[in-house]
Scaffold this motif. Structure first.
Motif, PDB file in Angstrom:
ATOM      1  N   GLY A  50      10.092   6.726  10.064  1.00 47.32           N
ATOM      2  CA  GLY A  50       8.774   6.368   9.549  1.00 47.32           C
ATOM      3  C   GLY A  50       7.773   6.089  10.647  1.00 47.32           C
ATOM      4  N   LEU A  51       6.819   5.235  10.348  1.00 44.13           N
ATOM      5  CA  LEU A  51       5.792   4.849  11.310  1.00 44.13           C
ATOM      6  C   LEU A  51       6.190   3.516  11.940  1.00 44.13           C
ATOM      7  CD1 LEU A  51       2.630   5.540   9.137  1.00 44.13           C
ATOM      8  CD2 LEU A  51       3.474   6.921  11.018  1.00 44.13           C
ATOM      9  N   PHE A 105       4.302   7.286   2.279  1.00 44.12           N
ATOM     10  CA  PHE A 105       4.776   6.090   2.971  1.00 44.12           C
ATOM     11  C   PHE A 105       4.387   4.857   2.168  1.00 44.12           C
ATOM     12  CE2 PHE A 105       6.345   7.768   6.897  1.00 44.12           C
ATOM     13  CZ  PHE A 105       5.581   8.898   7.168  1.00 44.12           C
ATOM     14  N   THR A 122      -6.444  -1.691   4.497  1.00 47.59           N
ATOM     15  CA  THR A 122      -6.432  -0.232   4.567  1.00 47.59           C
ATOM     16  C   THR A 122      -6.676   0.218   5.993  1.00 47.59           C
ATOM     17  OG1 THR A 122      -7.328  -0.092   2.338  1.00 47.59           O
ATOM     18  CG2 THR A 122      -7.494   1.869   3.714  1.00 47.59           C
ATOM     19  N   GLN A 123      -5.755   1.048   6.476  1.00 43.96           N
ATOM     20  CA  GLN A 123      -5.913   1.601   7.810  1.00 43.96           C
ATOM     21  C   GLN A 123      -6.340   3.054   7.704  1.00 43.96           C
ATOM     22  OE1 GLN A 123      -2.510   0.838  10.344  1.00 43.96           O
ATOM     23  NE2 GLN A 123      -2.367  -1.278   9.666  1.00 43.96           N
ATOM     24  N   LEU A 157       0.841  -1.201   0.000  1.00 44.18           N
ATOM     25  CA  LEU A 157       0.000   0.000   0.000  1.00 44.18           C
ATOM     26  C   LEU A 157       0.872   1.246   0.000  1.00 44.18           C
ATOM     27  CD1 LEU A 157      -0.928  -2.073   2.630  1.00 44.18           C
ATOM     28  CD2 LEU A 157      -3.033  -0.839   2.195  1.00 44.18           C
ATOM     29  N   LYS A 185       0.727  11.639   3.416  1.00 48.47           N
ATOM     30  CA  LYS A 185       0.546  12.372   4.675  1.00 48.47           C
ATOM     31  C   LYS A 185       0.893  13.840   4.501  1.00 48.47           C
ATOM     32  CE  LYS A 185       1.746  12.357   9.583  1.00 48.47           C
ATOM     33  NZ  LYS A 185       1.943  13.816   9.646  1.00 48.47           N
ATOM     34  N   PHE A 242       5.561  -0.267   7.778  1.00 49.01           N
ATOM     35  CA  PHE A 242       5.691   0.964   7.015  1.00 49.01           C
ATOM     36  C   PHE A 242       7.154   1.276   6.728  1.00 49.01           C
ATOM     37  CE2 PHE A 242       1.522   2.983   6.797  1.00 49.01           C
ATOM     38  CZ  PHE A 242       0.794   2.225   7.700  1.00 49.01           C
ATOM     39  N   PHE A 290      -4.924   6.621   2.937  1.00 48.14           N
ATOM     40  CA  PHE A 290      -4.681   5.583   1.959  1.00 48.14           C
ATOM     41  C   PHE A 290      -4.736   6.161   0.542  1.00 48.14           C
ATOM     42  CE2 PHE A 290      -4.671   1.619  -0.116  1.00 48.14           C
ATOM     43  CZ  PHE A 290      -5.690   1.618  -1.053  1.00 48.14           C
ATOM     44  N   TYR A 299       0.542   5.307   1.294  1.00 46.68           N
ATOM     45  CA  TYR A 299      -0.203   6.298   2.051  1.00 46.68           C
ATOM     46  C   TYR A 299       0.434   7.657   1.817  1.00 46.68           C
ATOM     47  CZ  TYR A 299      -2.647   2.740   4.824  1.00 46.68           C
ATOM     48  OH  TYR A 299      -3.452   1.697   5.232  1.00 46.68           O
ATOM     49  N   GLY A 342       9.325   6.778   4.611  1.00 48.83           N
ATOM     50  CA  GLY A 342       8.691   7.928   3.986  1.00 48.83           C
ATOM     51  C   GLY A 342       9.593   8.678   3.017  1.00 48.83           C
ATOM     52  N   PHE A 352      -6.423   6.575   9.656  1.00 44.78           N
ATOM     53  CA  PHE A 352      -5.654   7.214  10.716  1.00 44.78           C
ATOM     54  C   PHE A 352      -6.365   8.426  11.307  1.00 44.78           C
ATOM     55  CE2 PHE A 352      -1.457   5.227  10.758  1.00 44.78           C
ATOM     56  CZ  PHE A 352      -1.494   4.482   9.599  1.00 44.78           C
ATOM     57  N   PRO A 377      -1.901   9.940   8.064  1.00 43.57           N
ATOM     58  CA  PRO A 377      -1.769   9.400   6.712  1.00 43.57           C
ATOM     59  C   PRO A 377      -3.129   8.980   6.156  1.00 43.57           C
ATOM     60  CG  PRO A 377      -0.160   8.400   8.201  1.00 43.57           C
ATOM     61  CD  PRO A 377      -1.121   9.173   9.042  1.00 43.57           C
TER      62      PRO A 377
END
Lengths: 114, 118
Positions: free
Chosen positions: B42-43, A89, B106-107, A34, A38, A104, A46, A36, A107, B109, A44
């Motif tokens: 990052g996350l 990301f 899919t998340q 995926l 931000k 993840f 999708f 994302y 970025g 946020f 973030p």
């Protein structure tokens, strides 16, 4: 151990040109990928995804390409617009311990110059 | 539209304080997550929960705990805040892929909480 890597922390592109954001991964068990986007001071959101059984997925100006043999995916934005300026990301998911786990990348900050 | 809300946008705490970060989602999602975002890293997943009262450690759970007493609410707790916990904290939720019959990873946020520990 960073399983999902985005080696370019930043990228600048002229408006109207193509933006190409790259992502490499090491875990061959990842089966879904995926992207994302931000904006500052927001969470973030999708953008686009691709299953490991495909090599391309397109949604309007955004296309994601997956090269499983190289463990590489890329996001193409054509044409790039100033509103695309954001941090992007890359994420990859797999089943681990009975759960779908998402990892993840670090970025890439995209700047589209008018 | 899925809405994920976090209790505070900005928070300043002192070293040693107990800190609660609250997250609420309104889409009846089974899965909820806590991440922290740091420059160049990052996350990173702290904890996640796939059901009420269930929790699983993520990649960096040390110094944190979580609570999920109701399906819509997932709390992150810093038992004794330290300066290295200064970060942007992001909550997310997602549907259980099994129920949707496909890979719906899919998340969604929340806007994030910028926590500063002095």
């Amino acid at each position: 151990d960073q399983q999902v890597k985005q080696n370019s922390p930043s990228l600048s592109v002229q408006e109207g040109r193509i933006s190409i954001l790259n992502c490499d991964y090491t875990n061959s068990m990842f089966d879904y990928f995926l992207w994302y986007k931000k904006y500052p001071a927001e969470g973030p959101t999708f953008l686009i995804s691709i299953s490991s059984i495909k090599d391309k997925n397109e949604d309007g100006r955004f296309t994601v390409f997956l090269n499983k043999s190289a463990k590489h995916l890329s996001l193409h934005i054509v044409p790039s617009q100033p509103g695309d300026s954001a941090v992007y990301f890359c994420a990859a998911s797999s089943y681990s311990g009975g759960y779908q786990k998402v990892t993840f990348g670090t970025g890439t900050k995209l700047q589209v110059i008018p | 539209d899925v809405k994920v809300t976090q209790s505070s946008r900005y928070l300043v705490k002192r070293t040693g304080e107990k800190v609660f970060l609250e997250c609420v989602q309104d889409m009846d999602h089974e899965n909820m997550f806590w991440y922290r975002q740091d420059p160049g890293l990052g996350l990173r997943l702290i904890y996640f929960s796939y059901d009420v009262k269930m929790k699983e450690k993520g990649d960096i759970p040390e110094g944190y705990s979580v609570s999920r007493e109701k399906k819509e609410r997932f709390s992150l707790i810093l038992e004794s805040a330290s300066t290295n916990q200064t970060s942007m904290y992001l909550c997310a939720s997602s549907l259980d892929p099994g129920l949707a019959g496909g890979p719906t990873d899919t998340q969604y946020f929340g806007p994030g909480t910028r926590l500063t520990v002095l």
